[in-house]
Design a protein around this motif. Structure first.
Motif, PDB file in Angstrom:
ATOM      1  N   PRO A 110       0.828  -1.207   0.000  1.00 28.93           N
ATOM      2  CA  PRO A 110       0.000   0.000   0.000  1.00 28.93           C
ATOM      3  C   PRO A 110       0.863   1.258   0.000  1.00 28.93           C
ATOM      4  CG  PRO A 110       0.158  -0.862   2.222  1.00 28.93           C
ATOM      5  CD  PRO A 110       0.927  -1.810   1.343  1.00 28.93           C
ATOM      6  N   VAL A 111       0.382   2.294  -0.669  1.00 26.70           N
ATOM      7  CA  VAL A 111       1.015   3.615  -0.584  1.00 26.70           C
ATOM      8  C   VAL A 111      -0.080   4.612  -0.212  1.00 26.70           C
ATOM      9  CG1 VAL A 111       2.852   3.074  -2.231  1.00 26.70           C
ATOM     10  CG2 VAL A 111       0.706   4.050  -3.058  1.00 26.70           C
ATOM     11  N   PRO A 112       0.284   5.714   0.443  1.00 24.45           N
ATOM     12  CA  PRO A 112      -0.725   6.692   0.857  1.00 24.45           C
ATOM     13  C   PRO A 112      -1.447   7.295  -0.343  1.00 24.45           C
ATOM     14  CG  PRO A 112       1.368   7.051   1.994  1.00 24.45           C
ATOM     15  CD  PRO A 112       1.638   6.074   0.896  1.00 24.45           C
ATOM     16  N   SER A 113      -2.738   7.599  -0.138  1.00 25.70           N
ATOM     17  CA  SER A 113      -3.535   8.220  -1.193  1.00 25.70           C
ATOM     18  C   SER A 113      -4.501   9.211  -0.559  1.00 25.70           C
ATOM     19  CB  SER A 113      -4.315   7.155  -1.969  1.00 25.70           C
ATOM     20  OG  SER A 113      -5.282   7.753  -2.815  1.00 25.70           O
ATOM     21  N   ALA A 114      -4.484  10.464  -1.056  1.00 28.79           N
ATOM     22  CA  ALA A 114      -5.391  11.476  -0.522  1.00 28.79           C
ATOM     23  C   ALA A 114      -6.841  11.119  -0.820  1.00 28.79           C
ATOM     24  CB  ALA A 114      -5.050  12.837  -1.122  1.00 28.79           C
ATOM     25  N   LEU A 160      -6.799  -4.187  -8.856  1.00 31.76           N
ATOM     26  CA  LEU A 160      -5.812  -3.697  -9.825  1.00 31.76           C
ATOM     27  C   LEU A 160      -4.993  -2.558  -9.220  1.00 31.76           C
ATOM     28  CD1 LEU A 160      -7.987  -3.630 -13.056  1.00 31.76           C
ATOM     29  CD2 LEU A 160      -6.307  -5.359 -12.364  1.00 31.76           C
ATOM     30  N   PRO A 161      -3.663  -2.606  -9.354  1.00 34.24           N
ATOM     31  CA  PRO A 161      -2.833  -1.531  -8.791  1.00 34.24           C
ATOM     32  C   PRO A 161      -3.040  -0.218  -9.528  1.00 34.24           C
ATOM     33  CG  PRO A 161      -1.503  -3.039 -10.113  1.00 34.24           C
ATOM     34  CD  PRO A 161      -2.863  -3.659  -9.997  1.00 34.24           C
ATOM     35  N   LYS A 162      -3.049   0.855  -8.766  1.00 41.97           N
ATOM     36  CA  LYS A 162      -3.164   2.186  -9.352  1.00 41.97           C
ATOM     37  C   LYS A 162      -1.796   2.783  -9.655  1.00 41.97           C
ATOM     38  CE  LYS A 162      -7.693   3.526  -7.576  1.00 41.97           C
ATOM     39  NZ  LYS A 162      -8.135   2.157  -7.265  1.00 41.97           N
ATOM     40  N   THR A 163      -0.749   2.188  -9.063  1.00 39.11           N
ATOM     41  CA  THR A 163       0.629   2.586  -9.354  1.00 39.11           C
ATOM     42  C   THR A 163       1.416   1.340  -9.707  1.00 39.11           C
ATOM     43  OG1 THR A 163       0.566   4.486  -7.843  1.00 39.11           O
ATOM     44  CG2 THR A 163       2.735   3.621  -8.427  1.00 39.11           C
ATOM     45  N   VAL A 164       2.095   1.378 -10.835  1.00 39.98           N
ATOM     46  CA  VAL A 164       2.929   0.258 -11.275  1.00 39.98           C
ATOM     47  C   VAL A 164       4.314   0.781 -11.635  1.00 39.98           C
ATOM     48  CG1 VAL A 164       3.239  -1.595 -12.962  1.00 39.98           C
ATOM     49  CG2 VAL A 164       0.938  -1.009 -12.169  1.00 39.98           C
ATOM     50  N   VAL A 165       5.334   0.134 -11.088  1.00 36.01           N
ATOM     51  CA  VAL A 165       6.718   0.477 -11.401  1.00 36.01           C
ATOM     52  C   VAL A 165       7.401  -0.768 -11.962  1.00 36.01           C
ATOM     53  CG1 VAL A 165       8.951   1.211 -10.479  1.00 36.01           C
ATOM     54  CG2 VAL A 165       6.837   2.271  -9.630  1.00 36.01           C
ATOM     55  N   ALA A 175       9.558   2.901  -0.688  1.00 32.44           N
ATOM     56  CA  ALA A 175      10.018   4.266  -1.009  1.00 32.44           C
ATOM     57  C   ALA A 175       9.862   4.544  -2.496  1.00 32.44           C
ATOM     58  CB  ALA A 175      11.474   4.428  -0.576  1.00 32.44           C
ATOM     59  N   ALA A 176      10.221   3.589  -3.330  1.00 30.46           N
ATOM     60  CA  ALA A 176      10.117   3.775  -4.784  1.00 30.46           C
ATOM     61  C   ALA A 176       8.651   3.874  -5.237  1.00 30.46           C
ATOM     62  CB  ALA A 176      10.820   2.640  -5.504  1.00 30.46           C
ATOM     63  N   LEU A 177       7.806   3.017  -4.656  1.00 24.56           N
ATOM     64  CA  LEU A 177       6.394   3.033  -5.027  1.00 24.56           C
ATOM     65  C   LEU A 177       5.704   4.317  -4.562  1.00 24.56           C
ATOM     66  CD1 LEU A 177       5.334  -0.669  -4.285  1.00 24.56           C
ATOM     67  CD2 LEU A 177       5.678   0.398  -6.525  1.00 24.56           C
ATOM     68  N   THR A 178       6.048   4.770  -3.353  1.00 25.56           N
ATOM     69  CA  THR A 178       5.467   6.007  -2.837  1.00 25.56           C
ATOM     70  C   THR A 178       5.873   7.204  -3.689  1.00 25.56           C
ATOM     71  OG1 THR A 178       5.444   5.126  -0.579  1.00 25.56           O
ATOM     72  CG2 THR A 178       5.297   7.507  -0.816  1.00 25.56           C
TER      73      THR A 178
END
Length: 380
Positions: free
Chosen positions: A310-314, A346-351, A371-374
């Motif tokens: 998980p990464v933070p999301s407003a 489904l991921p909203k951020t993909v690296v 850190a990279a995903l955030t």
């Protein structure tokens, strides 16, 4: 790496004739007198090794492994693998999987061979080390990332040395079914393992507990018990009391460890690990299992490894993010995955990366990946 001094110290500790051995990340080691271990309840168990947990899911702990626990683990492994033999050390010895390669060798009376890890794990270094083995019966322990690298465009020589192992223990994290199928299709005898430092490493092989190991699912959590369970944590009696418990079972006292993993038994009576208790992502009020997302993305053609967090999301509180090793684009990944996964998974951020950042023990470096995903989610 010269492992002879370490083997000597471990041999004395396992014989009950020396202090406990605590191995450092550089392969050096400290000796801790038994009187300084502060065993819970004034226990008199001989401790052979003190192992740091990987720290991949939290603050590292120092786990005390007794002579009896390590002996039970070694015997159980030999029974499961139908014999003893020569081991190749392909993991740092300061982690339990690497330590166990040395311990099993000492109990079996065989000479282990350590590959050169100074330049990190590479197929070339592994192949060169495997060529040095002399026993007809051969074993090694790997983590999924290592096996992935070995099977990614392997040379004929690498495949040859891999096939000469009587068994390749594979543990330390979730195993991509595609990787397992590819390995076994290439003629490798891969045995999946489940366990942790608190159980002397892997104690469930291909979903089945080793001889003498107890397995229970309590409120979805995996509990492991029996002689392989650790004596506790060094200098942390409170955490020891929280994580370990002794219960009566068939008129004998069984020591249990409450893992941080969720699991279930499949139709064949084998353990299926469902993921960590704390890997639930709450996004937009919905609960999403990171492990479920990983399993879905791993089925996409061209995907070799996935890490989901998980990464933070407003907008959502948390959002699903994935670091992926594979070919293709984010659009192609999501299109394939969307055909078989529910929208909230489904991921909203993909690296995309060529390799996952790793800890020294070969496990994904969760802090570096987060850190990279955030950062990617913030700049999207």
């Amino acid at each position: 790496m010269n492992i002879e001094p370490l083997l000597k110290a471990l041999s004395e500790a396992l014989a009950g004739e020396g202090p406990a051995v605590q191995i450092a990340s550089d392969g050096g080691f400290d000796l801790i007198p038994q009187a300084d271990l502060g065993l819970p309840d004034g226990g008199e168990t001989d401790i052979a090794a003190v192992v740091r947990t990987s720290g991949s899911t939290g603050t590292p702990k120092r786990t005390m492994l007794s002579v009896e626990s390590l002996a039970a683990s070694s015997v159980g492994t030999a029974m499961a693998l139908r014999g003893e033999g020569q081991w190749l050390l392909a993991l740092p010895p300061n982690y339990v999987a690497g330590l166990q390669v040395l311990v099993r060798s000492l109990f079996a009376g065989t000479r282990p061979w350590a590959m050169d890890l100074s330049g990190g794990f590479t197929p070339e270094a592994f192949t060169a080390a495997a060529r040095e083995l002399t026993d007809n019966t051969r074993f090694t322990s790997l983590v999924p990332t290592q096996l992935t690298r070995l099977l990614n465009n392997p040379t004929a020589e690498t495949l040859t040395v891999l096939r000469r192992f009587n068994a390749i223990l594979l543990g330390g994290g979730p195993v991509n079914p595609v990787l397992l199928e590819a390995a076994r299709g290439a003629g490798l005898n891969v045995v999946t393992t489940y366990g942790m430092s608190e159980t002397c490493g892997g104690c469930v092989y291909d979903g089945v507990p080793l001889d003498g190991v107890h397995l229970a699912i309590r409120e979805g959590r995996i509990w492991l018990g029996g002689p392989v369970v650790a004596a506790g944590y060094l200098n942390d009696p409170e955490l020891t009391r929280t994580a370990f418990v002794t219960e009566e079972h068939d008129d004998e006292a069984v020591r249990w460890y409450a893992s941080g993993d969720l699991g279930e038994m499949d139709g064949a009576g084998r353990l299926r690990v469902l993921g960590r208790i704390d890997d639930v992502i709450i996004t937009g009020g919905l609960k999403v299992s990171a492990n479920t997302v990983v399993q879905g993305l791993e089925r996409v053609p061209g995907v070799r490894e996935v890490f989901v967090a998980p990464v933070p999301s407003a907008e959502w509180g948390q959002q699903v993010a994935a670091m992926v090793v594979g070919t293709g684009t984010e659009q192609e990944l999501l299109a394939h995955a969307g055909a078989r996964m529910e929208p909230q998974l489904l991921p909203k951020t993909v690296v995309f990366v060529s390799e996952l950042p790793l800890l020294a023990n070969g496990k994904p470096d969760r802090a570096a990946i987060l850190a990279a995903l955030t950062a990617a989610a913030t700049t999207a």
